[in-house]
Design a protein around this motif. Structure first.
Motif, PDB file in Angstrom:
ATOM      1  N   GLY A  71       0.824  -1.201   0.000  1.00  0.00           N
ATOM      2  CA  GLY A  71       0.000   0.000   0.000  1.00  0.00           C
ATOM      3  C   GLY A  71       0.856   1.248   0.000  1.00  0.00           C
ATOM      4  N   ALA A  72       0.302   2.337   0.494  1.00  0.00           N
ATOM      5  CA  ALA A  72       1.019   3.616   0.512  1.00  0.00           C
ATOM      6  C   ALA A  72       2.108   3.592   1.583  1.00  0.00           C
ATOM      7  CB  ALA A  72       0.045   4.746   0.792  1.00  0.00           C
ATOM      8  N   PRO A  73       3.312   4.060   1.256  1.00  0.00           N
ATOM      9  CA  PRO A  73       4.389   4.129   2.245  1.00  0.00           C
ATOM     10  C   PRO A  73       4.036   5.093   3.375  1.00  0.00           C
ATOM     11  CG  PRO A  73       5.262   4.398   0.043  1.00  0.00           C
ATOM     12  CD  PRO A  73       3.772   4.473  -0.073  1.00  0.00           C
ATOM     13  N   ARG A  74       4.679   4.880   4.521  1.00  0.00           N
ATOM     14  CA  ARG A  74       4.510   5.814   5.644  1.00  0.00           C
ATOM     15  C   ARG A  74       5.788   5.843   6.448  1.00  0.00           C
ATOM     16  NH1 ARG A  74       0.800   3.198  10.482  1.00  0.00           N
ATOM     17  NH2 ARG A  74       1.582   4.813  11.805  1.00  0.00           N
ATOM     18  N   CYS A  75       5.993   6.955   7.171  1.00  0.00           N
ATOM     19  CA  CYS A  75       7.199   7.134   7.985  1.00  0.00           C
ATOM     20  C   CYS A  75       6.819   7.633   9.373  1.00  0.00           C
ATOM     21  CB  CYS A  75       8.148   8.142   7.351  1.00  0.00           C
ATOM     22  SG  CYS A  75       9.070   7.507   5.965  1.00  0.00           S
ATOM     23  N   LEU A  76       7.537   7.121  10.374  1.00  0.00           N
ATOM     24  CA  LEU A  76       7.374   7.558  11.755  1.00  0.00           C
ATOM     25  C   LEU A  76       8.726   7.985  12.298  1.00  0.00           C
ATOM     26  CD1 LEU A  76       5.195   4.627  13.143  1.00  0.00           C
ATOM     27  CD2 LEU A  76       4.406   6.915  12.548  1.00  0.00           C
ATOM     28  N   LEU A  77       8.726   9.029  13.124  1.00  0.00           N
ATOM     29  CA  LEU A  77       9.922   9.436  13.844  1.00  0.00           C
ATOM     30  C   LEU A  77       9.789   8.879  15.251  1.00  0.00           C
ATOM     31  CD1 LEU A  77      12.521  11.285  13.785  1.00  0.00           C
ATOM     32  CD2 LEU A  77      11.098  12.926  14.993  1.00  0.00           C
ATOM     33  N   LEU A  78      10.754   8.051  15.643  1.00  0.00           N
ATOM     34  CA  LEU A  78      10.745   7.454  16.976  1.00  0.00           C
ATOM     35  C   LEU A  78      11.781   8.181  17.811  1.00  0.00           C
ATOM     36  CD1 LEU A  78      10.730   3.754  15.785  1.00  0.00           C
ATOM     37  CD2 LEU A  78       8.760   5.144  16.397  1.00  0.00           C
ATOM     38  N   ALA A  79      11.311   9.004  18.725  1.00  0.00           N
ATOM     39  CA  ALA A  79      12.207   9.797  19.563  1.00  0.00           C
ATOM     40  C   ALA A  79      12.450   9.049  20.868  1.00  0.00           C
ATOM     41  CB  ALA A  79      11.589  11.163  19.833  1.00  0.00           C
ATOM     42  N   THR A  80      13.690   8.854  21.212  1.00  0.00           N
ATOM     43  CA  THR A  80      14.010   8.100  22.417  1.00  0.00           C
ATOM     44  C   THR A  80      13.577   8.833  23.686  1.00  0.00           C
ATOM     45  OG1 THR A  80      16.238   9.015  22.393  1.00  0.00           O
ATOM     46  CG2 THR A  80      15.940   6.882  21.363  1.00  0.00           C
ATOM     47  N   ALA A  81      13.607  10.152  23.678  1.00  0.00           N
ATOM     48  CA  ALA A  81      13.251  10.924  24.872  1.00  0.00           C
ATOM     49  C   ALA A  81      11.746  10.869  25.145  1.00  0.00           C
ATOM     50  CB  ALA A  81      13.688  12.374  24.716  1.00  0.00           C
ATOM     51  N   ASP A  82      10.929  10.994  24.101  1.00  0.00           N
ATOM     52  CA  ASP A  82       9.476  11.034  24.269  1.00  0.00           C
ATOM     53  C   ASP A  82       8.858   9.649  24.355  1.00  0.00           C
ATOM     54  OD1 ASP A  82       9.317  13.745  21.895  1.00  0.00           O
ATOM     55  OD2 ASP A  82       9.687  13.807  24.043  1.00  0.00           O
ATOM     56  N   GLY A  83       9.369   8.703  23.576  1.00  0.00           N
ATOM     57  CA  GLY A  83       8.805   7.364  23.552  1.00  0.00           C
ATOM     58  C   GLY A  83       7.610   7.221  22.633  1.00  0.00           C
ATOM     59  N   GLU A  84       6.990   8.313  22.243  1.00  0.00           N
ATOM     60  CA  GLU A  84       5.828   8.260  21.362  1.00  0.00           C
ATOM     61  C   GLU A  84       6.258   8.433  19.906  1.00  0.00           C
ATOM     62  OE1 GLU A  84       2.441   7.799  21.867  1.00  0.00           O
ATOM     63  OE2 GLU A  84       3.088   7.173  23.861  1.00  0.00           O
ATOM     64  N   PRO A  85       5.790   7.557  18.991  1.00  0.00           N
ATOM     65  CA  PRO A  85       6.115   7.756  17.576  1.00  0.00           C
ATOM     66  C   PRO A  85       5.362   8.969  17.019  1.00  0.00           C
ATOM     67  CG  PRO A  85       4.696   5.841  17.853  1.00  0.00           C
ATOM     68  CD  PRO A  85       5.030   6.345  19.226  1.00  0.00           C
TER      69      PRO A  85
END
Length: 93
Positions: A71-85
């Motif tokens: 399907g359609a590509p997607r990207c997430l930023l995973l920040a170690t400090a916040d823990g939330e993508p």
């Protein structure tokens, strides 16, 4: 057929962009503040994780997780400090 998909997010005052090139061997390129900082090649449509270091003081390590398909590509930023993508917004160009 190869296609390029672009994603972007601003995080900690820095511009993080990802280009996902789909096709037989997906390629993910990451730019921070307009400079290529890392890239990865995948074997299939599974998720690819690319570690990135932001030029903060001290440097901040984050990870971009790109899913080329199906399907359609997607990207997430995973920040170690916040823990939330954080979802990276698609760019039309």
């Amino acid at each position: 057929m190869r296609r390029r998909h672009h994603f972007h997010i601003d995080y900690l005052g820095h511009s993080v962009s990802a280009t996902v090139q789909t096709g037989h061997r997906p390629v993910v390129e990451i730019l921070v503040d307009g400079k290529e900082t890392n890239h990865a090649t995948a074997r299939d449509d599974g998720p690819v994780t690319v570690p990135v270091e932001l030029p903060t003081d001290p440097p901040t390590t984050v990870t971009v997780r790109a899913t080329p398909g199906p399907g359609a590509p997607r990207c997430l930023l995973l920040a170690t400090a916040d823990g939330e993508p954080l979802e990276m917004a698609p760019r039309p160009y």
